[in-house]
Design a protein around this motif. Structure first.
Motif, mmCIF file in Angstrom:
data_model
loop_
_atom_site.group_PDB
_atom_site.id
_atom_site.type_symbol
_atom_site.label_atom_id
_atom_site.label_comp_id
_atom_site.label_asym_id
_atom_site.label_seq_id
_atom_site.Cartn_x
_atom_site.Cartn_y
_atom_site.Cartn_z
ATOM 1 N N LEU A 255 0.827 -1.206 0.000
ATOM 2 C CA LEU A 255 0.000 0.000 0.000
ATOM 3 C C LEU A 255 0.860 1.254 0.000
ATOM 4 C CD1 LEU A 255 -2.352 -1.186 2.901
ATOM 5 C CD2 LEU A 255 -2.702 -1.554 0.441
ATOM 6 N N ASP A 256 0.763 2.009 -1.063
ATOM 7 C CA ASP A 256 1.454 3.302 -1.105
ATOM 8 C C ASP A 256 0.547 4.417 -0.635
ATOM 9 O OD1 ASP A 256 3.800 4.912 -1.844
ATOM 10 O OD2 ASP A 256 2.500 5.740 -3.405
ATOM 11 N N VAL A 257 -0.719 4.125 -0.464
ATOM 12 C CA VAL A 257 -1.698 5.119 -0.011
ATOM 13 C C VAL A 257 -2.549 4.506 1.085
ATOM 14 C CG1 VAL A 257 -1.808 6.474 -2.139
ATOM 15 C CG2 VAL A 257 -3.206 4.424 -1.929
ATOM 16 N N MET A 258 -3.066 5.377 1.961
ATOM 17 C CA MET A 258 -3.858 4.921 3.096
ATOM 18 C C MET A 258 -4.999 5.894 3.351
ATOM 19 S SD MET A 258 -2.974 2.189 5.010
ATOM 20 C CE MET A 258 -3.568 2.706 6.618
ATOM 21 N N GLU A 259 -6.046 5.385 3.974
ATOM 22 C CA GLU A 259 -7.073 6.288 4.480
ATOM 23 C C GLU A 259 -6.460 7.157 5.582
ATOM 24 O OE1 GLU A 259 -11.416 4.682 4.393
ATOM 25 O OE2 GLU A 259 -10.203 3.104 5.313
ATOM 26 N N GLN A 260 -6.922 8.387 5.662
ATOM 27 C CA GLN A 260 -6.494 9.331 6.713
ATOM 28 C C GLN A 260 -4.977 9.543 6.712
ATOM 29 O OE1 GLN A 260 -9.141 10.683 8.122
ATOM 30 N NE2 GLN A 260 -10.425 9.158 7.130
ATOM 31 N N GLU A 261 -4.393 9.628 5.523
ATOM 32 C CA GLU A 261 -2.938 9.791 5.435
ATOM 33 C C GLU A 261 -2.487 11.247 5.413
ATOM 34 O OE1 GLU A 261 -1.647 10.002 0.841
ATOM 35 O OE2 GLU A 261 -2.277 7.999 1.447
ATOM 36 N N SER A 262 -3.414 12.170 5.157
ATOM 37 C CA SER A 262 -3.023 13.544 4.809
ATOM 38 C C SER A 262 -2.240 14.266 5.900
ATOM 39 C CB SER A 262 -4.257 14.370 4.419
ATOM 40 O OG SER A 262 -5.182 14.418 5.486
ATOM 41 N N ASP A 263 -2.505 13.957 7.169
ATOM 42 C CA ASP A 263 -1.779 14.629 8.253
ATOM 43 C C ASP A 263 -0.532 13.862 8.685
ATOM 44 O OD1 ASP A 263 -3.620 16.716 8.360
ATOM 45 O OD2 ASP A 263 -4.942 15.612 9.719
ATOM 46 N N LEU A 264 -0.252 12.746 7.997
ATOM 47 C CA LEU A 264 0.887 11.912 8.363
ATOM 48 C C LEU A 264 1.984 11.937 7.309
ATOM 49 C CD1 LEU A 264 -1.021 8.760 9.689
ATOM 50 C CD2 LEU A 264 -0.096 10.631 11.040
ATOM 51 N N TYR A 265 1.615 11.612 6.095
ATOM 52 C CA TYR A 265 2.620 11.469 5.051
ATOM 53 C C TYR A 265 3.235 12.819 4.684
ATOM 54 C CZ TYR A 265 1.237 6.592 4.385
ATOM 55 O OH TYR A 265 1.001 5.251 4.556
ATOM 56 N N ILE A 273 3.804 9.554 18.379
ATOM 57 C CA ILE A 273 2.823 8.478 18.412
ATOM 58 C C ILE A 273 1.817 8.776 17.314
ATOM 59 C CG2 ILE A 273 0.981 7.372 19.747
ATOM 60 C CD1 ILE A 273 2.572 8.130 22.274
ATOM 61 N N LEU A 274 1.696 7.870 16.351
ATOM 62 C CA LEU A 274 0.847 8.122 15.195
ATOM 63 C C LEU A 274 -0.631 8.105 15.573
ATOM 64 C CD1 LEU A 274 2.480 6.054 12.311
ATOM 65 C CD2 LEU A 274 2.886 8.423 12.977
ATOM 66 N N ASP A 275 -1.348 9.074 15.041
ATOM 67 C CA ASP A 275 -2.787 9.150 15.258
ATOM 68 C C ASP A 275 -3.500 8.372 14.149
ATOM 69 O OD1 ASP A 275 -5.249 9.823 16.264
ATOM 70 O OD2 ASP A 275 -5.321 11.784 15.277
ATOM 71 N N ASN A 276 -3.105 7.105 14.005
ATOM 72 C CA ASN A 276 -3.706 6.254 12.990
ATOM 73 C C ASN A 276 -3.405 4.806 13.365
ATOM 74 O OD1 ASN A 276 -4.222 4.723 10.580
ATOM 75 N ND2 ASN A 276 -4.142 6.632 9.407
ATOM 76 N N ARG A 277 -4.277 4.208 14.141
ATOM 77 C CA ARG A 277 -4.053 2.845 14.640
ATOM 78 C C ARG A 277 -3.971 1.831 13.504
ATOM 79 N NH1 ARG A 277 -7.270 1.508 20.236
ATOM 80 N NH2 ARG A 277 -6.327 3.160 21.514
ATOM 81 N N GLU A 278 -4.815 2.045 12.480
ATOM 82 C CA GLU A 278 -4.835 1.092 11.372
ATOM 83 C C GLU A 278 -3.488 1.049 10.654
ATOM 84 O OE1 GLU A 278 -7.264 3.300 11.909
ATOM 85 O OE2 GLU A 278 -8.932 1.979 12.464
ATOM 86 N N ASN A 283 1.443 -1.857 9.523
ATOM 87 C CA ASN A 283 2.903 -1.812 9.479
ATOM 88 C C ASN A 283 3.530 -2.970 10.252
ATOM 89 O OD1 ASN A 283 4.741 -0.196 8.112
ATOM 90 N ND2 ASN A 283 4.132 1.644 9.199
ATOM 91 N N SER A 284 2.800 -3.488 11.231
ATOM 92 C CA SER A 284 3.355 -4.563 12.062
ATOM 93 C C SER A 284 3.254 -5.929 11.390
ATOM 94 C CB SER A 284 2.615 -4.611 13.411
ATOM 95 O OG SER A 284 1.304 -5.142 13.265
ATOM 96 N N PHE A 285 2.444 -6.057 10.341
ATOM 97 C CA PHE A 285 2.271 -7.344 9.679
ATOM 98 C C PHE A 285 3.463 -7.635 8.764
ATOM 99 C CE2 PHE A 285 -2.590 -6.557 9.809
ATOM 100 C CZ PHE A 285 -2.657 -7.073 11.093
ATOM 101 N N PRO A 286 4.020 -8.842 8.832
ATOM 102 C CA PRO A 286 5.181 -9.160 7.988
ATOM 103 C C PRO A 286 4.850 -9.251 6.508
ATOM 104 C CG PRO A 286 4.407 -11.120 9.138
ATOM 105 C CD PRO A 286 3.642 -9.960 9.713
ATOM 106 N N ASN A 287 3.573 -9.410 6.164
ATOM 107 C CA ASN A 287 3.176 -9.554 4.760
ATOM 108 C C ASN A 287 2.486 -8.303 4.207
ATOM 109 O OD1 ASN A 287 0.961 -9.935 6.418
ATOM 110 N ND2 ASN A 287 0.021 -11.507 5.129
ATOM 111 N N VAL A 288 2.634 -7.188 4.897
ATOM 112 C CA VAL A 288 2.063 -5.921 4.423
ATOM 113 C C VAL A 288 3.178 -4.889 4.287
ATOM 114 C CG1 VAL A 288 0.468 -4.022 4.874
ATOM 115 C CG2 VAL A 288 -0.198 -6.365 5.432
ATOM 116 N N ILE A 289 3.336 -4.372 3.084
ATOM 117 C CA ILE A 289 4.342 -3.346 2.797
ATOM 118 C C ILE A 289 3.652 -1.990 2.753
ATOM 119 C CG2 ILE A 289 5.979 -2.491 1.056
ATOM 120 C CD1 ILE A 289 6.185 -5.475 0.123
#
Length: 321
Positions: A255-265, A273-278, A283-289
């Motif tokens: 995923l190069d894009v995410m929901e609610q990314e505008s205040d992060l990227y 501490i990121l305000d985006n739990r999802e 990011n913690s999953f070994p099979n998700v880039i």
């Protein structure tokens, strides 16, 4: 003519100087994003150039009062702009086009990284674990079926790039392209979901496309399917994606894009501490880039974005004369 440029990055500044001289326009470069506090800077400018900054109705009103008549966003997408507010205030809005190869090549890279489990391989290599097991055993692209959703300029270029790998490609788009249809089968969306080993998204962020990938569409997919998104975060229901990864329905995602990314990227948040739990969970999953909306980011693309933004402003002024 004059153009006020908001959110000007260092890498853009050299191109703004080059193309403003080439096209004989005056540009004022501002590093800050447009806000209610700095909207008055636009007084005396009919045209402003922005990036992926949220332009809501209140900010649009401020620009209108400052005399702005035209907003050029240096992006393909324009979902960050309140178009209805712009229409009411008679402010014209234009996006830009840039080389489709930047996102297309990045998409193919993410596809290969996902199916070859590069995230896990690199993590293990960094701690000198060079063992072979199921955790790093990948798949070969030529054995797989790729479903391309959206066959605009970028989607078509992705298909062109994939031809050399010998994989089967199927496609879906409400507006089918005659040239693509000569070599690639257009199929109903449900059929694409059911038959694809990899699904790559290249559709715009419209109301109709909101959460195109959701609980119901995921249920139609093959077990172990890979999802790649270099288009817009709103195309995927993030919670449904997380649930499917955890249940191993989805074999991997890039995923190069995410929901609610505008205040992060595009911000340095390494001590925050990121305000985006999802995002943190994915990011913690070994099979998700996860990459921070950088698929577009090449020298050619930055040059195109800057020049085309200037040219759109020139075109507006010339029509207005």
């Amino acid at each position: 003519m004059k153009i006020l440029v908001y959110s000007c990055r260092k890498d853009e500044a050299e191109y703004f100087r080059k193309f403003s001289e080439q096209h004989q326009v005056e540009v004022t470069l501002c590093k800050e994003a447009p806000t209610l506090e700095n909207a008055d800077m636009a007084k005396g400018y009919e045209c402003i150039s922005i990036l992926t900054n949220k332009i809501n109705a209140e900010l649009m009103e401020k620009f209108h009062n400052a005399g702005v008549k035209f907003i050029s966003t240096r992006t393909i997408g324009y979902d960050h702009i309140d178009i209805d507010a712009a229409k009411k205030l008679e402010i014209q809005v234009a996006n830009v086009a840039y080389s489709p190869y930047s996102v297309a090549e990045y998409t193919v890279m993410l596809i290969l990284m996902a199916i070859r489990k590069i995230k896990t391989i690199l993590a293990r290599s960094n701690i000198q674990d060079y063992s072979l097991d199921d955790g790093v055993q990948g798949k070969q692209l030529h054995n797989l079926t790729i479903g391309v959703i959206g066959t605009g300029r970028i989607g078509r270029t992705v298909i062109q790039c994939l031809r050399g790998f010998g994989c089967k490609v199927i496609a879906y788009d409400i507006n089918q392209n005659a040239e693509i249809a000569k070599d690639v089968a257009y199929v109903p969306l449900a059929k694409l979901f059911a038959e694809s080993d990899i699904i790559t998204l290249h559709a715009p962020a419209t109301k109709e496309n909101f959460h195109l990938i959701n609980k119901d569409s995921i249920a139609l997919m093959k077990d172990g399917v890979y999802i790649v998104n270099t288009a817009r975060g709103s195309l995927i229901d993030t919670k449904a994606l997380i649930d499917a990864v955890e249940k191993k329905k989805i074999g991997g995602a890039a995923l190069d894009v995410m929901e609610q990314e505008s205040d992060l990227y595009y911000h340095n948040l390494k001590s925050e501490i990121l305000d985006n739990r999802e995002l943190s969970l994915l990011n913690s999953f070994p099979n998700v880039i996860i990459t921070p909306h950088t698929a577009f980011y090449t020298d050619q693309t930055v040059s195109d974005m800057v020049e085309h933004s200037i040219l759109s402003c020139i075109s507006f002024i010339q029509k207005d004369l």
